[in-house]
Design an enzyme around this catalytic site. Structure first.
Site, PDB file in Angstrom:
ATOM      1  N   LYS A  47       0.812  -1.204   0.000  1.00 50.27           N
ATOM      2  CA  LYS A  47       0.000   0.000   0.000  1.00 50.27           C
ATOM      3  C   LYS A  47       0.847   1.255   0.000  1.00 50.27           C
ATOM      4  CE  LYS A  47      -2.587  -2.480   3.316  1.00 50.27           C
ATOM      5  NZ  LYS A  47      -3.058  -2.544   4.698  1.00 50.27           N
ATOM      6  N   GLY A  48       2.145   1.078   0.343  1.00 46.94           N
ATOM      7  CA  GLY A  48       2.993   2.239   0.583  1.00 46.94           C
ATOM      8  C   GLY A  48       3.068   3.236  -0.560  1.00 46.94           C
ATOM      9  N   GLU A 103       7.566   2.632  -6.312  1.00 46.86           N
ATOM     10  CA  GLU A 103       7.719   2.252  -4.899  1.00 46.86           C
ATOM     11  C   GLU A 103       7.874   3.494  -4.026  1.00 46.86           C
ATOM     12  OE1 GLU A 103       7.268   0.419  -2.638  1.00 46.86           O
ATOM     13  OE2 GLU A 103       8.106  -1.583  -2.745  1.00 46.86           O
ATOM     14  N   ASP A 104       7.460   3.385  -2.788  1.00 50.23           N
ATOM     15  CA  ASP A 104       7.666   4.491  -1.850  1.00 50.23           C
ATOM     16  C   ASP A 104       9.077   4.475  -1.282  1.00 50.23           C
ATOM     17  OD1 ASP A 104       6.847   2.084  -0.664  1.00 50.23           O
ATOM     18  OD2 ASP A 104       6.167   3.079   1.156  1.00 50.23           O
ATOM     19  N   LYS A 135      17.249   3.954   1.253  1.00 44.04           N
ATOM     20  CA  LYS A 135      18.167   3.988   2.401  1.00 44.04           C
ATOM     21  C   LYS A 135      19.453   3.286   2.005  1.00 44.04           C
ATOM     22  CE  LYS A 135      14.779   3.784   6.188  1.00 44.04           C
ATOM     23  NZ  LYS A 135      14.247   2.884   7.232  1.00 44.04           N
ATOM     24  N   PHE A 156      13.820   4.876  11.026  1.00 45.81           N
ATOM     25  CA  PHE A 156      12.449   4.482  10.720  1.00 45.81           C
ATOM     26  C   PHE A 156      11.617   5.718  10.407  1.00 45.81           C
ATOM     27  CE2 PHE A 156       8.200   2.817  11.320  1.00 45.81           C
ATOM     28  CZ  PHE A 156       8.298   1.701  10.521  1.00 45.81           C
ATOM     29  N   VAL A 157      11.059   5.743   9.191  1.00 48.42           N
ATOM     30  CA  VAL A 157      10.285   6.915   8.766  1.00 48.42           C
ATOM     31  C   VAL A 157       8.846   6.531   8.431  1.00 48.42           C
ATOM     32  CG1 VAL A 157      12.246   8.271   7.924  1.00 48.42           C
ATOM     33  CG2 VAL A 157      11.148   6.637   6.388  1.00 48.42           C
ATOM     34  N   ASP A 163       4.013   3.418   6.630  1.00 53.65           N
ATOM     35  CA  ASP A 163       3.273   3.184   7.869  1.00 53.65           C
ATOM     36  C   ASP A 163       4.158   2.649   8.983  1.00 53.65           C
ATOM     37  OD1 ASP A 163       3.568   0.580   6.481  1.00 53.65           O
ATOM     38  OD2 ASP A 163       2.384  -0.178   8.160  1.00 53.65           O
ATOM     39  N   ARG A 169       0.186   6.650   7.355  1.00 56.02           N
ATOM     40  CA  ARG A 169       0.317   6.723   5.904  1.00 56.02           C
ATOM     41  C   ARG A 169      -0.245   8.044   5.369  1.00 56.02           C
ATOM     42  NH1 ARG A 169       1.480   1.410   4.005  1.00 56.02           N
ATOM     43  NH2 ARG A 169       0.447  -0.249   5.158  1.00 56.02           N
TER      44      ARG A 169
HETATM   45  C1  PRP Z   1       7.524  -1.477   2.734  1.00 56.29           C
HETATM   46  C2  PRP Z   1       7.758  -0.405   1.686  1.00 56.29           C
HETATM   47  C3  PRP Z   1       8.414  -1.160   0.560  1.00 56.29           C
HETATM   48  C4  PRP Z   1       9.226  -2.226   1.297  1.00 56.29           C
HETATM   49  C5  PRP Z   1      10.663  -1.829   1.373  1.00 56.29           C
HETATM   50  O1  PRP Z   1       6.346  -2.179   2.383  1.00 56.29           O
HETATM   51  O2  PRP Z   1       6.535   0.169   1.267  1.00 56.29           O
HETATM   52  O3  PRP Z   1       7.457  -1.761  -0.273  1.00 56.29           O
HETATM   53  O4  PRP Z   1       8.679  -2.307   2.632  1.00 56.29           O
HETATM   54  O5  PRP Z   1      11.403  -2.727   2.158  1.00 56.29           O
HETATM   55  P1  PRP Z   1      12.590  -3.622   1.607  1.00 56.29           P
HETATM   56  O6  PRP Z   1      13.384  -2.823   0.612  1.00 56.29           O
HETATM   57  O7  PRP Z   1      13.402  -3.925   2.843  1.00 56.29           O
HETATM   58  O8  PRP Z   1      12.027  -4.855   1.010  1.00 56.29           O
HETATM   59  P2  PRP Z   1       5.586  -3.143   3.409  1.00 56.29           P
HETATM   60  O9  PRP Z   1       6.024  -4.546   3.165  1.00 56.29           O
HETATM   61  O10 PRP Z   1       5.749  -2.608   4.799  1.00 56.29           O
HETATM   62  O11 PRP Z   1       4.057  -3.047   2.962  1.00 56.29           O
HETATM   63  P3  PRP Z   1       3.180  -1.709   2.819  1.00 56.29           P
HETATM   64  O12 PRP Z   1       3.646  -1.007   1.592  1.00 56.29           O
HETATM   65  O13 PRP Z   1       1.775  -2.195   2.680  1.00 56.29           O
HETATM   66  O14 PRP Z   1       3.392  -0.897   4.074  1.00 56.29           O
HETATM   67 MG    MG Z   2       4.667  -1.237   5.654  1.00 59.71          MG
HETATM   68 MN    MN Z   3       5.379  -1.336   0.414  1.00 64.66          MN
END
Ligand code: PRP
Ligand code: MG
Ligand code: MN
Length: 184
Positions: A47-48, A103-104, A135, A156-157, A163, A169
């Site tokens: 969802k990010g 991607e976020d 990062k 952690f942001v 989220d 979010r």
């Molecule tokens: C978070 C973020 C990226 C991923 C990055 O998603 O939105 O998609 O983690 O982490 P990584 O590079 O260590 O793999 P999350 O799995 O928390 O799901 P969300 O987007 O629904 O919050």
């Molecule tokens: Mg997440």
């Molecule tokens: Mn994500």
């Protein structure tokens, strides 16, 4: 909103929106309008990426189409484990299409590295990534990312799609959390 939970604003709403305009200009130059492969296909990672996806799509001066994928890594909510599962797959075939994953954040890089491998097997005409945040100090696997908004410290942001336990979010900026929120 979320009074007392946010320790600092890392990237302001204005900074985010300026960066999106800049990224949109760069991206648009690489995708010819009216190509036989069709409109650029944005693949948002739920969802990010939802806020970034919608703002980017509207900032891009070229026609785009949207697909979403939901993937999730197992593990604690403040660090990724590298085990990825598909919660929602694409609705459409991407073979022969120009695909841009939106991607976020790239944290360890594990989600994106897995996703790129997965989508590449579906034979898109091209496959690139745009991420708002990265990062560099947290990267565990090398992922080729053409477009990065901001490199940030390994903290952690939250906000603008990111989220902690599904909260924050909806903040329009990127902020750091008070350690007390996650039991620090
Ligand atoms: C978070 C973020 C990226 C991923 C990055 O998603 O939105 O998609 O983690 O982490 P990584 O590079 O260590 O793999 P999350 O799995 O928390 O799901 P969300 O987007 O629904 O919050
Ligand atoms: Mg997440
Ligand atoms: Mn994500």
């Amino acid at each position: 909103m979320y009074e007392g939970d946010i320790a600092s604003v890392l990237i302001s709403e204005d900074q985010i929106q300026d960066k999106i305009a800049e990224l949109a200009g760069i991206i648009a130059e690489r995708y010819p309008v009216g190509a036989p492969e069709g409109d650029l296909l944005l693949v948002g990672v739920l969802k990010g990426a939802v806020f970034f996806m919608t703002d980017l799509a509207r900032a891009l001066p070229i026609p785009t189409q949207m697909e979403f994928m939901a993937v999730s890594s197992y593990g604690s909510s403040t660090s990724s484990s590298g085990v990825v599962r598909i919660l929602k797959d694409l609705d459409k075939d991407i073979a022969g299409r120009h695909v841009l994953i939106v991607e976020d954040i790239i944290d360890s890089g594990l989600t994106l590295s897995w996703l790129m491998r997965n989508l590449r097997t579906r034979n898109p005409a091209s496959l690139e990534v745009v991420t708002l945040l990265r990062k560099p100090d947290a990267i565990k696997v090398d992922v080729e990312v053409a477009n990065v908004g901001f490199d940030i410290p390994d903290e952690f942001v939250v906000g603008y799609g990111l989220d902690y336990a599904e909260r924050y979010r909806d903040l329009p900026y990127i902020g750091t959390l008070e350690p007390t929120v996650y039991g620090g």
